[in-house]
Design a protein around this motif. Structure first.
Motif: not given
Length: 83
Positions: A1-17
């Protein structure tokens, strides 16, 4: 998995929480009671304490939302640099 995808998943987790925390704050305002660990504080018991806890809860919810915005900006920047 590329770095931007990892960061996007982290951002999605922050958004949901962050959205969940904002939902909890609005639900607490509607019901007039805040659950804190095992104790439940209601506005009719101690209005000043309830308002202080509600302000703290709202501040933490806004901090999560701001963290989500920063994560999305970092993810977008990483995607732009990857090209």
């Amino acid at each position: 998995m590329t770095k931007p995808k990892k960061l996007a998943l982290l951002a999605l987790a922050f958004t949901m929480f962050g959205l969940y925390k904002l939902f909890v704050v609005f639900q607490d305002m509607q019901t007039g009671c805040i659950q804190f660990q095992t104790h439940r504080t209601c506005s009719y018991e101690n209005a000043e304490n309830f308002q202080g806890m509600l302000d703290l809860e709202l501040m933490l919810a806004c901090a999560w939302a701001a963290g989500a915005v920063v994560c999305w900006m970092v993810a977008a920047q990483a995607h732009k640099q990857e090209r």
